[in-house]
Each structure stands twice: as structure tokens, then as C-alpha cells.
Design a protein around this motif. Structure first.
Motif, PDB file in Angstrom:
ATOM      1  N   MET A 153       0.839  -1.197   0.000  1.00 16.54           N
ATOM      2  CA  MET A 153       0.000   0.000   0.000  1.00 16.54           C
ATOM      3  C   MET A 153       0.880   1.256   0.000  1.00 16.54           C
ATOM      4  N   SER A 154       0.494   2.266  -0.753  1.00 13.50           N
ATOM      5  CA  SER A 154       1.289   3.480  -0.845  1.00 13.50           C
ATOM      6  C   SER A 154       1.103   4.332   0.402  1.00 13.50           C
ATOM      7  N   SER A 155       2.219   4.913   0.889  1.00 18.16           N
ATOM      8  CA  SER A 155       2.168   5.811   2.041  1.00 18.16           C
ATOM      9  C   SER A 155       2.425   7.251   1.627  1.00 18.16           C
ATOM     10  N   ARG A 156       2.399   7.526   0.352  1.00 19.34           N
ATOM     11  CA  ARG A 156       2.678   8.870  -0.130  1.00 19.34           C
ATOM     12  C   ARG A 156       1.549   9.820   0.253  1.00 19.34           C
ATOM     13  N   PRO A 157       1.891  11.073   0.584  1.00 20.97           N
ATOM     14  CA  PRO A 157       0.835  12.025   0.935  1.00 20.97           C
ATOM     15  C   PRO A 157      -0.061  12.316  -0.246  1.00 20.97           C
ATOM     16  N   GLU A 158      -1.309  12.648   0.049  1.00 22.79           N
ATOM     17  CA  GLU A 158      -2.259  12.975  -1.019  1.00 22.79           C
ATOM     18  C   GLU A 158      -1.851  14.267  -1.696  1.00 22.79           C
ATOM     19  N   PRO A 159      -1.802  14.315  -3.024  1.00 21.03           N
ATOM     20  CA  PRO A 159      -1.398  15.539  -3.716  1.00 21.03           C
ATOM     21  C   PRO A 159      -2.498  16.590  -3.622  1.00 21.03           C
ATOM     22  N   PRO A 160      -2.135  17.866  -3.747  1.00 19.87           N
ATOM     23  CA  PRO A 160      -3.171  18.908  -3.745  1.00 19.87           C
ATOM     24  C   PRO A 160      -4.064  18.759  -4.967  1.00 19.87           C
ATOM     25  N   GLN A 161      -5.335  19.126  -4.792  1.00 17.22           N
ATOM     26  CA  GLN A 161      -6.276  19.008  -5.906  1.00 17.22           C
ATOM     27  C   GLN A 161      -5.983  20.054  -6.964  1.00 17.22           C
ATOM     28  N   ARG A 162      -5.890  19.617  -8.202  1.00 17.01           N
ATOM     29  CA  ARG A 162      -5.692  20.519  -9.319  1.00 17.01           C
ATOM     30  C   ARG A 162      -7.060  20.899  -9.896  1.00 17.01           C
ATOM     31  N   PRO A 163      -7.095  21.892 -10.800  1.00 19.65           N
ATOM     32  CA  PRO A 163      -8.385  22.274 -11.376  1.00 19.65           C
ATOM     33  C   PRO A 163      -9.116  21.112 -12.025  1.00 19.65           C
ATOM     34  N   SER A 164      -8.366  20.180 -12.631  1.00 21.46           N
ATOM     35  CA  SER A 164      -9.003  19.020 -13.237  1.00 21.46           C
ATOM     36  C   SER A 164      -8.019  17.862 -13.232  1.00 21.46           C
ATOM     37  N   VAL A 165      -8.568  16.655 -13.362  1.00 14.72           N
ATOM     38  CA  VAL A 165      -7.770  15.448 -13.435  1.00 14.72           C
ATOM     39  C   VAL A 165      -8.010  14.830 -14.815  1.00 14.72           C
ATOM     40  N   ARG A 166      -6.942  14.511 -15.504  1.00 17.00           N
ATOM     41  CA  ARG A 166      -7.053  14.008 -16.877  1.00 17.00           C
ATOM     42  C   ARG A 166      -7.145  12.484 -16.859  1.00 17.00           C
ATOM     43  N   VAL A 167      -8.201  11.965 -17.482  1.00  9.79           N
ATOM     44  CA  VAL A 167      -8.500  10.529 -17.462  1.00  9.79           C
ATOM     45  C   VAL A 167      -8.558  10.003 -18.892  1.00  9.79           C
ATOM     46  N   THR A 168      -7.812   8.935 -19.146  1.00  8.16           N
ATOM     47  CA  THR A 168      -7.879   8.260 -20.435  1.00  8.16           C
ATOM     48  C   THR A 168      -8.802   7.055 -20.317  1.00  8.16           C
ATOM     49  N   VAL A 169      -9.802   7.031 -21.178  1.00  7.64           N
ATOM     50  CA  VAL A 169     -10.826   5.985 -21.205  1.00  7.64           C
ATOM     51  C   VAL A 169     -10.471   5.020 -22.335  1.00  7.64           C
ATOM     52  N   ALA A 170     -10.165   3.772 -21.975  1.00  4.66           N
ATOM     53  CA  ALA A 170      -9.703   2.792 -22.962  1.00  4.66           C
ATOM     54  C   ALA A 170     -10.790   1.747 -23.197  1.00  4.66           C
ATOM     55  N   GLN A 171     -11.575   1.952 -24.248  1.00  2.00           N
ATOM     56  CA  GLN A 171     -12.600   0.988 -24.644  1.00  2.00           C
ATOM     57  C   GLN A 171     -11.923  -0.044 -25.551  1.00  2.00           C
ATOM     58  N   LEU A 172     -11.425  -1.103 -24.940  1.00  2.00           N
ATOM     59  CA  LEU A 172     -10.599  -2.082 -25.640  1.00  2.00           C
ATOM     60  C   LEU A 172     -11.418  -3.293 -26.062  1.00  2.00           C
ATOM     61  N   GLN A 173     -10.974  -3.940 -27.109  1.00  2.00           N
ATOM     62  CA  GLN A 173     -11.479  -5.260 -27.463  1.00  2.00           C
ATOM     63  C   GLN A 173     -10.493  -6.273 -26.883  1.00  2.00           C
ATOM     64  N   VAL A 174     -10.996  -7.150 -26.037  1.00  7.38           N
ATOM     65  CA  VAL A 174     -10.155  -8.081 -25.290  1.00  7.38           C
ATOM     66  C   VAL A 174     -10.422  -9.500 -25.781  1.00  7.38           C
ATOM     67  N   SER A 175      -9.350 -10.286 -25.950  1.00  6.48           N
ATOM     68  CA  SER A 175      -9.473 -11.662 -26.411  1.00  6.48           C
ATOM     69  C   SER A 175      -9.096 -12.622 -25.296  1.00  6.48           C
ATOM     70  N   ASP A 176      -9.050 -13.909 -25.632  1.00  7.05           N
ATOM     71  CA  ASP A 176      -8.599 -14.902 -24.656  1.00  7.05           C
ATOM     72  C   ASP A 176      -7.089 -15.101 -24.696  1.00  7.05           C
ATOM     73  N   ASP A 177      -6.378 -14.292 -25.483  1.00  2.89           N
ATOM     74  CA  ASP A 177      -4.924 -14.351 -25.593  1.00  2.89           C
ATOM     75  C   ASP A 177      -4.321 -13.324 -24.631  1.00  2.89           C
ATOM     76  N   HIS A 178      -3.837 -13.782 -23.483  1.00  9.19           N
ATOM     77  CA  HIS A 178      -3.362 -12.860 -22.456  1.00  9.19           C
ATOM     78  C   HIS A 178      -2.146 -12.063 -22.907  1.00  9.19           C
ATOM     79  N   THR A 179      -1.260 -12.677 -23.660  1.00  7.38           N
ATOM     80  CA  THR A 179      -0.077 -11.966 -24.152  1.00  7.38           C
ATOM     81  C   THR A 179      -0.481 -10.819 -25.076  1.00  7.38           C
TER      82      THR A 179
END
Length: 277
Positions: free
Chosen positions: A1-27
Motif C-alpha cells: 500500500m502506498s504511504s505517499r501524501p495525497e497531492p493537492p487538488q488541481r483544477p481538473s484530473v485528466r483521465v484516459t478511457v480505454a474501450q478495448l477489445q479483449v481476447s482470450d490471448d493474455h499476451t
């Protein structure tokens, strides 16, 4: 578990949404996820969100044949790429069940930008509905387990998975734990009215909790796709179609606080959520 202090809140947080096609091939799936990390890093994202079962998927059902331990290759890759890119990640995967249970566990792993595993959510509500019997292959997580809430950029991201979206108390419990953004990795089954339910429920969870919702679905055969990001006032800011794609959005923390000031429904409520165990 991380013990790092919580960073100050910025005006916004940038989130990448990955709508992936997933197969049964783990590699092959690990390569697809690494590509998503590269896209997120180029966009200077703070957080990458992957769908449910991002490590391996079979539309006929996922079970122990797709399970990897937390120290297995999928989570090891997540940790390495997060540390290398500085992008935190929430990712659906499948873990072995505890003890002698022959089933697997549907889980979401949270990894911070330093590559540390900060928590694991084990899906509570199994998809024994619409003719499916997920509990034959998967063991449920404990309903009274501590919620997975991860701090990124000063905003708090709480995790639920797929079918959990149909249970408003799951989202409310995360909000009680401090979540301001609800993250929903999913492989939402396709079918009559399913896309309507997915969209409607995501918007409802946003409005009733005055929380942003990042609902990330798998693309491909037998699943719905149609990932969306909903503001805490219910306005849909990003909505995808059914094809695989990776998009980046900014989640506005200041706007979230304004919505909660204007609509103090959380303060006005009169019932608490208590886990049934």
C-alpha cells in the motif's frame, strides 16, 4: 500500500478511457494495454481506466482458466507501465479465488503513478441475470470489504464493476467513503435494451450521488461498448460507439464542488447503506 501524501487538488484530473477489445490471448491483451498506456502518456493523463476482464475475456464466460495472481504477468505489467509513464491505472482482471474454491474472482486492481498496488476490488454483485450464471464460474467479493477509493490528482475515484451499476447502494457506499468520481469498468453484455440500461444507469448514478461517472465498457462481440463520462449534474461529456477506441477527458473537480453546493442531496438524505453479510 502506498504511504505517499495525497497531492493537492488541481483544477481538473485528466483521465484516459480505454474501450478495448479483449481476447482470450493474455499476451496479446497485455500488448493492447501497453498501447493504451502509451496513448495516455502522450495525452499527459493522470489516470488510465481499462474495462472489466482486460487481462483476458471469453464472451461465453470467464472463469478460472483466465485467472492470474496479483503477482502474475498482467498486474506486473500494469505496475511497470504505471511507474514508467507516471500514469495511474484502474484495470479489470481475474484472480484465483481463495482457499479451496475452484472458481475465480472478478476484480479491479488500482495501481498508482509510482507503480504501487493501492487496492483491489472484488466484484460483489455477480451477473446471475438475463439468462447468465456468473456465480457458477466466479466467487463474489465480500460485501463488507473496504471500498476501493483511489486518490489521483486530489480527486477520489471509487470503483464498482459492471453489474454493480444496477445497485445504487454500491455507488452510495463509495460516496460515503469519499468518492467524488465513480469508475465502472465493464464488459456489459449486449442484448435488447442493454445499451439503454447502461447509459441510463450511469447517468442516474451521477445525478443521485452528485458524482462524476467514468463508465468504461469493452468493445467487441457480445458486449455493448458505448463508454461514457458523465458530469455530476448528469450531463454526458463523452460517449463512444461500439468500436475499440481510446479517448482522454478532463474531470473538473471545481465543477463537482459547485454541483454539490447547488444540489446538497447527499447532506439531505435520511438513510444509510449497510452491507448485507
Amino acid at each position: 500500500m502506498s504511504s505517499r501524501p495525497e497531492p493537492p487538488q488541481r483544477p481538473s484530473v485528466r483521465v484516459t478511457v480505454a474501450q478495448l477489445q479483449v481476447s482470450d490471448d493474455h499476451t496479446a491483451n497485455r500488448q493492447v494495454v501497453e498501447d493504451a498506456f502509451r496513448t495516455a502518456a502522450r495525452a499527459r493523463a493522470d489516470l488510465l481506466v481499462l474495462p472489466e476482464y482486460a487481462s483476458g475475456f471469453d464472451p461465453r464466460g470467464v472463469g478460472v482458466e483466465h485467472a492470474e495472481p496479483l503477482d502474475g504477468p498482467f498486474v506486473a505489467m500494469l505496475r511497470a507501465r504505471a511507474a514508467a509513464t507516471g500514469v495511474a491505472v484502474l484495470a479489470g482482471t481475474t484472480l484465483p479465488a481463495d482457499g479451496d474454491d475452484p472458481r475465480a474472482v472478478n476484480a479491479v486492481v488500482g495501481v498508482d503513478a509510482a507503480g504501487d498496488v493501492v487496492g483491489v476490488y472484488r466484484k460483489v454483485h455477480l451477473y446471475d441475470a438475463f439468462g447468465q450464471h456468473e456465480s457458477e464460474r466466479l466467487a463474489p467479493g465480500p460485501a463488507d470489504a473496504a471500498p476501493l477509493v483511489m486518490d489521483v490528482g486530489g480527486l477520489r475515484f471509487g470503483v464498482l464493476t459492471c453489474y454493480d451499476l444496477r445497485f445504487p447502494e454500491s455507488a452510495r457506499r463509495l460516496v460515503d467513503a469519499g468518492a467524488q468520481v465513480l469508475v465502472v469498468p465493464a464488459a456489459w453484455a449486449a442484448g435488447e435494451l442493454k445499451a439503454v440500461h447502461w447509459r441510463t444507469l450511469a447517468i442516474a448514478r451521477a445525478i443521485e450521488n452528485t458524482a462524476a461517472v467514468v463508465a468504461v465498457g469493452q468493445a467487441g462481440r457480445a458486449v455493448t461498448g458505448r463508454s461514457l463520462v458523465v458530469a455530476p449534474d448528469g450531463v454526458v461529456g463523452l460517449e463512444m460507439d461500439t468500436e475499440p477506441q481510446v479517448r482522454t477527458v478532463d474531470v473538473d473537480g471545481a465543477a463537482l464542488l459547485r454541483v454539490r453546493e447547488q444540489n446538497p442531496s447527499l447532506a439531505n438524505r435520511r438513510y444509510a447503506v449497510v452491507p448485507v453479510v
